[in-house]
Design a protein around this motif. Structure first.
Motif, PDB file in Angstrom:
ATOM      1  N   VAL A 312       0.839  -1.202   0.000  1.00 35.61           N
ATOM      2  CA  VAL A 312       0.000   0.000   0.000  1.00 35.61           C
ATOM      3  C   VAL A 312       0.872   1.250   0.000  1.00 35.61           C
ATOM      4  CG1 VAL A 312      -1.781   1.270   1.252  1.00 35.61           C
ATOM      5  CG2 VAL A 312      -1.840  -1.214   1.193  1.00 35.61           C
ATOM      6  N   ARG A 313       1.910   1.246   0.820  1.00 39.73           N
ATOM      7  CA  ARG A 313       2.802   2.413   0.872  1.00 39.73           C
ATOM      8  C   ARG A 313       3.518   2.624  -0.453  1.00 39.73           C
ATOM      9  NH1 ARG A 313       4.852   0.121   6.171  1.00 39.73           N
ATOM     10  NH2 ARG A 313       3.644   1.109   7.822  1.00 39.73           N
ATOM     11  N   ALA A 314       3.953   1.537  -1.082  1.00 37.81           N
ATOM     12  CA  ALA A 314       4.634   1.653  -2.372  1.00 37.81           C
ATOM     13  C   ALA A 314       3.667   2.150  -3.449  1.00 37.81           C
ATOM     14  CB  ALA A 314       5.226   0.303  -2.767  1.00 37.81           C
ATOM     15  N   ALA A 315       2.436   1.660  -3.424  1.00 35.80           N
ATOM     16  CA  ALA A 315       1.456   2.068  -4.429  1.00 35.80           C
ATOM     17  C   ALA A 315       1.186   3.559  -4.362  1.00 35.80           C
ATOM     18  CB  ALA A 315       0.159   1.285  -4.236  1.00 35.80           C
ATOM     19  N   ARG A 316       1.132   4.121  -3.163  1.00 34.67           N
ATOM     20  CA  ARG A 316       0.801   5.552  -3.078  1.00 34.67           C
ATOM     21  C   ARG A 316       1.926   6.428  -3.638  1.00 34.67           C
ATOM     22  NH1 ARG A 316       0.646   6.907   3.448  1.00 34.67           N
ATOM     23  NH2 ARG A 316       2.819   6.403   3.915  1.00 34.67           N
ATOM     24  N   ILE A 317       3.174   5.933  -3.629  1.00 32.90           N
ATOM     25  CA  ILE A 317       4.275   6.678  -4.249  1.00 32.90           C
ATOM     26  C   ILE A 317       4.088   6.748  -5.758  1.00 32.90           C
ATOM     27  CG2 ILE A 317       6.759   6.666  -4.711  1.00 32.90           C
ATOM     28  CD1 ILE A 317       7.131   5.372  -1.945  1.00 32.90           C
ATOM     29  N   PHE A 318       3.786   5.606  -6.359  1.00 30.90           N
ATOM     30  CA  PHE A 318       3.602   5.576  -7.807  1.00 30.90           C
ATOM     31  C   PHE A 318       2.384   6.385  -8.244  1.00 30.90           C
ATOM     32  CE2 PHE A 318       5.839   1.357  -7.255  1.00 30.90           C
ATOM     33  CZ  PHE A 318       7.037   1.786  -7.815  1.00 30.90           C
ATOM     34  N   VAL A 319       1.283   6.232  -7.530  1.00 30.21           N
ATOM     35  CA  VAL A 319       0.050   6.923  -7.929  1.00 30.21           C
ATOM     36  C   VAL A 319       0.212   8.433  -7.819  1.00 30.21           C
ATOM     37  CG1 VAL A 319      -2.413   7.201  -7.445  1.00 30.21           C
ATOM     38  CG2 VAL A 319      -1.368   4.942  -7.289  1.00 30.21           C
ATOM     39  N   ALA A 320       0.977   8.892  -6.828  1.00 28.76           N
ATOM     40  CA  ALA A 320       1.165  10.328  -6.646  1.00 28.76           C
ATOM     41  C   ALA A 320       1.876  10.979  -7.833  1.00 28.76           C
ATOM     42  CB  ALA A 320       1.965  10.587  -5.371  1.00 28.76           C
ATOM     43  N   LEU A 321       2.626  10.188  -8.610  1.00 28.80           N
ATOM     44  CA  LEU A 321       3.367  10.738  -9.752  1.00 28.80           C
ATOM     45  C   LEU A 321       2.579  10.712 -11.053  1.00 28.80           C
ATOM     46  CD1 LEU A 321       6.857   9.087  -9.059  1.00 28.80           C
ATOM     47  CD2 LEU A 321       6.195  11.465  -8.604  1.00 28.80           C
ATOM     48  N   THR A 322       1.498   9.940 -11.116  1.00 23.97           N
ATOM     49  CA  THR A 322       0.796   9.756 -12.399  1.00 23.97           C
ATOM     50  C   THR A 322       0.155  11.012 -12.977  1.00 23.97           C
ATOM     51  OG1 THR A 322      -1.167   8.968 -11.194  1.00 23.97           O
ATOM     52  CG2 THR A 322       0.349   7.293 -12.054  1.00 23.97           C
ATOM     53  N   PRO A 323      -0.276  12.008 -12.171  1.00 25.00           N
ATOM     54  CA  PRO A 323      -0.875  13.202 -12.812  1.00 25.00           C
ATOM     55  C   PRO A 323       0.107  14.003 -13.658  1.00 25.00           C
ATOM     56  CG  PRO A 323      -1.571  13.038 -10.520  1.00 25.00           C
ATOM     57  CD  PRO A 323      -0.473  12.039 -10.711  1.00 25.00           C
ATOM     58  N   LEU A 324       1.417  13.869 -13.411  1.00 26.67           N
ATOM     59  CA  LEU A 324       2.394  14.698 -14.124  1.00 26.67           C
ATOM     60  C   LEU A 324       2.371  14.448 -15.638  1.00 26.67           C
ATOM     61  CD1 LEU A 324       5.391  14.480 -11.608  1.00 26.67           C
ATOM     62  CD2 LEU A 324       3.672  16.291 -11.839  1.00 26.67           C
ATOM     63  N   PRO A 325       2.520  13.216 -16.116  1.00 27.65           N
ATOM     64  CA  PRO A 325       2.454  13.030 -17.576  1.00 27.65           C
ATOM     65  C   PRO A 325       1.073  13.315 -18.157  1.00 27.65           C
ATOM     66  CG  PRO A 325       2.583  10.908 -16.452  1.00 27.65           C
ATOM     67  CD  PRO A 325       2.860  11.967 -15.430  1.00 27.65           C
ATOM     68  N   ALA A 326       0.013  13.066 -17.392  1.00 29.97           N
ATOM     69  CA  ALA A 326      -1.339  13.329 -17.894  1.00 29.97           C
ATOM     70  C   ALA A 326      -1.520  14.806 -18.229  1.00 29.97           C
ATOM     71  CB  ALA A 326      -2.379  12.877 -16.871  1.00 29.97           C
ATOM     72  N   ALA A 327      -0.922  15.684 -17.436  1.00 35.37           N
ATOM     73  CA  ALA A 327      -1.057  17.122 -17.671  1.00 35.37           C
ATOM     74  C   ALA A 327      -0.328  17.575 -18.932  1.00 35.37           C
ATOM     75  CB  ALA A 327      -0.531  17.890 -16.463  1.00 35.37           C
ATOM     76  N   LEU A 328       0.632  16.773 -19.423  1.00 40.01           N
ATOM     77  CA  LEU A 328       1.419  17.164 -20.601  1.00 40.01           C
ATOM     78  C   LEU A 328       0.788  16.742 -21.919  1.00 40.01           C
ATOM     79  CD1 LEU A 328       4.989  16.183 -19.312  1.00 40.01           C
ATOM     80  CD2 LEU A 328       3.959  18.473 -19.364  1.00 40.01           C
ATOM     81  N   LEU A 329      -0.237  15.892 -21.880  1.00 35.02           N
ATOM     82  CA  LEU A 329      -0.794  15.353 -23.114  1.00 35.02           C
ATOM     83  C   LEU A 329      -1.286  16.429 -24.084  1.00 35.02           C
ATOM     84  CD1 LEU A 329      -1.528  12.848 -24.760  1.00 35.02           C
ATOM     85  CD2 LEU A 329      -3.719  12.775 -23.544  1.00 35.02           C
ATOM     86  N   PRO A 330      -1.994  17.483 -23.635  1.00 40.51           N
ATOM     87  CA  PRO A 330      -2.465  18.496 -24.602  1.00 40.51           C
ATOM     88  C   PRO A 330      -1.335  19.267 -25.273  1.00 40.51           C
ATOM     89  CG  PRO A 330      -3.685  18.648 -22.529  1.00 40.51           C
ATOM     90  CD  PRO A 330      -2.510  17.762 -22.283  1.00 40.51           C
ATOM     91  N   LEU A 331      -0.125  19.189 -24.730  1.00 44.31           N
ATOM     92  CA  LEU A 331       1.002  19.942 -25.285  1.00 44.31           C
ATOM     93  C   LEU A 331       1.768  19.168 -26.341  1.00 44.31           C
ATOM     94  CD1 LEU A 331       2.394  21.416 -21.937  1.00 44.31           C
ATOM     95  CD2 LEU A 331       0.692  22.409 -23.474  1.00 44.31           C
ATOM     96  N   THR A 332       1.400  17.915 -26.592  1.00 42.96           N
ATOM     97  CA  THR A 332       2.130  17.103 -27.560  1.00 42.96           C
ATOM     98  C   THR A 332       1.968  17.661 -28.970  1.00 42.96           C
ATOM     99  OG1 THR A 332       0.224  15.621 -27.767  1.00 42.96           O
ATOM    100  CG2 THR A 332       1.936  15.002 -26.200  1.00 42.96           C
ATOM    101  N   THR A 333       3.044  17.526 -29.759  1.00 41.14           N
ATOM    102  CA  THR A 333       3.025  18.020 -31.136  1.00 41.14           C
ATOM    103  C   THR A 333       3.279  16.910 -32.153  1.00 41.14           C
ATOM    104  OG1 THR A 333       5.388  18.576 -30.987  1.00 41.14           O
ATOM    105  CG2 THR A 333       3.797  20.312 -30.433  1.00 41.14           C
ATOM    106  N   SER A 334       3.420  15.659 -31.689  1.00 47.18           N
ATOM    107  CA  SER A 334       3.659  14.545 -32.608  1.00 47.18           C
ATOM    108  C   SER A 334       3.145  13.256 -31.982  1.00 47.18           C
ATOM    109  CB  SER A 334       5.158  14.404 -32.902  1.00 47.18           C
ATOM    110  OG  SER A 334       5.850  13.937 -31.750  1.00 47.18           O
ATOM    111  N   PRO A 335       2.853  12.239 -32.798  1.00 47.62           N
ATOM    112  CA  PRO A 335       2.450  10.946 -32.236  1.00 47.62           C
ATOM    113  C   PRO A 335       3.504  10.350 -31.324  1.00 47.62           C
ATOM    114  CG  PRO A 335       1.956  11.030 -34.585  1.00 47.62           C
ATOM    115  CD  PRO A 335       2.767  12.249 -34.274  1.00 47.62           C
ATOM    116  N   PHE A 336       4.789  10.542 -31.654  1.00 48.48           N
ATOM    117  CA  PHE A 336       5.854   9.982 -30.818  1.00 48.48           C
ATOM    118  C   PHE A 336       5.796  10.547 -29.405  1.00 48.48           C
ATOM    119  CE2 PHE A 336      10.202  10.200 -29.101  1.00 48.48           C
ATOM    120  CZ  PHE A 336      10.503   8.842 -29.069  1.00 48.48           C
ATOM    121  N   GLN A 337       5.575  11.853 -29.288  1.00 46.27           N
ATOM    122  CA  GLN A 337       5.458  12.459 -27.958  1.00 46.27           C
ATOM    123  C   GLN A 337       4.268  11.878 -27.196  1.00 46.27           C
ATOM    124  OE1 GLN A 337       5.286  16.700 -28.485  1.00 46.27           O
ATOM    125  NE2 GLN A 337       7.416  16.865 -29.173  1.00 46.27           N
TER     126      GLN A 337
END
Length: 446
Positions: A312-337
């Protein structure tokens, strides 16, 4: 002594073989599920479906009926034998996949999708209830990681192979004999993935079982203090169940957002061929899976505490980081990104999610294991229903080719934040649940 050692080795061999059968069967189910996403652009082109109708097929058709069937399938598996019910589920979703290929109306496709959903509904409660019966507690985490990582790796490979299959069928369609030329490539793809169904049905039905793994839950080894009635257990541990399952639901909504809609969102945003998305996205999922399933056990080993609260403690570390890449999706300029963001977010999500089976197995009393684990299927099915419908509705309100990418972010980012908050609150009530169902458990309250 020699006979005992031989019996132990034999039991271990059959346990790993059983895990292999369960893994291959789950991979088959994932391929079917991924193909439903990959054929969405073809359905929209050939049958004129709207985004909302596609969302209903992938959401309501798959998710709602899988949710309704999940708990009864878990109950039937405990009562009549997990092997039998799982084999019948394989037969159900294979037949429905074949029938899907012959439908030309929304109603027919919706009905076939319901058949696939009902057949697959028993996977989570049956498989995750079998693993603790097949393996000792010392080996259980290893079996969980192997199964979870292998099934997700198969999801990525299934996406890539499915995309390659659709592309190959489209290119070779003119060379097919006359009796096949009347079928669209998406129909031929659905028929092709239905063909292995009888083989998997026989593999599951004839799978050797240990003395404890085949039917009803063991009762001899169950602690006499462990609860045996579901509703009193759920009421007494509602805070734990709310935090854990709430976090799983929110994470699943976010992950399904990308998985379901990238095959449609990326061609719109970047003007690429829809048949190439399966290969690119499948590769990203494969990379994310390999990284994620390594990160989770690596973190557990690095922390080195080894108590039941560590997942449970390990899971909360990983989950806390997941919003960071999600916030970058609208800024992508290519399929690779976009693929890189999917891989980054996916790796964190896989790492967190791979810890959840062990978390649920620990908080579930053995006599209630299938019913508690059935909630995992229900929660994931509800998330599968909510995500496509929400994005399908929101994308219709946003003009422009990047509207669907924005809709994915609008749905996934708040969901990931909610998941992080809920799993962050989980350790304290989780420890209380462990103390209640395991009288000999002792852990300092976090």
């Amino acid at each position: 002594m020699a006979d005992t050692a031989d019996e132990s080795r034999g039991a271990a061999i059959w346990a790993w073989y059983g895990l292999g059968v369960l893994l291959m069967t789950t991979l088959f189910a994932f391929v079917v599920r991924q193909m439903l996403s990959l054929v969405a652009p073809a359905l929209q082109t050939s049958l004129g479906f709207t985004d909302l109708q596609l969302g209903m097929l992938q959401g309501l058709g798959m998710a709602v009926f899988a949710s309704v069937a999940s708990y009864p399938m878990g109950w039937l598996a405990d009562r009549y034998g997990r092997r039998l019910i799982l084999a019948l589920g394989v037969a159900c979703w294979s037949l429905a996949t074949g029938l899907f290929a012959f439908q030309q109306s929304f109603g027919g496709l919706f009905a076939a999708t319901i058949g696939i959903a009902i057949g697959e509904a028993g996977l989570a409660p049956i498989v995750f209830a079998l693993i603790p019966d097949l393996f000792s507690e010392r080996q259980r985490n290893s079996a969980n990681f192997i199964f979870y990582g292998g099934s997700l790796l198969g999801a990525g490979l299934g996406m890539a192979l499915g995309g390659a299959m659709l592309q190959g069928l489209a290119e070779a369609h003119h060379a097919f004999p006359s009796w096949l030329a009347g079928f669209d490539p998406w129909q031929l793809a659905m028929l092709a993935i239905a063909v292995p169904g009888p083989l998997f049905f026989l593999l599951v039905l004839t799978m050797p079982l240990t003395k404890s793994g085949g039917g009803a839950v063991r009762t001899a080894a169950v602690d006499e203090h462990a609860p045996r009635d579901f509703l009193p257990y759920a009421r007494a541990n509602r805070a734990t169940l709310l935090c854990v399952f709430g976090s799983i639901f929110a994470m699943a909504v976010a992950m399904n957002s990308g998985m379901m809609w990238f095959p449609l969102a990326l061609p719109r945003a970047f003007g690429i061929d829809p048949t190439t998305v399966g290969v690119g996205l499948g590769t990203a999922i494969t990379v994310a899976t390999l990284i994620g399933v390594v990160m989770a056990p690596a973190l557990l080993k690095l922390r080195g505490r080894g108590d039941a609260l560590e997942p449970v403690r390990a899971a909360r570390i990983f989950v806390a980081l997941t919003p960071l890449p999600a916030a970058l999706l609208p800024l992508t300029t290519s399929p690779f990104q976009a693929y890189c963001i999917a891989a980054f977010q996916g790796a964190l999500g896989v790492a967190a999610s791979s810890l959840m089976p062990g978390v649920l197995q620990s908080l579930a009393p053995p006599a209630l294991r299938s019913r508690v684990l059935a909630l995992l299927g229900i929660v994931n099915a509800l998330a599968l229903a909510a995500s496509p419908l929400a994005i399908g509705a929101i994308s219709g309100l946003i003009a422009g080719p990047r509207g669907m990418l924005l809709a994915i972010t609008i749905v996934s980012l708040p969901s990931l934040i909610a998941s992080a908050v809920l799993i962050g609150l989980a350790p304290k009530p989780y420890a209380a649940t462990l103390r209640a169902i395991r009288p000999h458990y002792s852990e300092e309250t976090p």
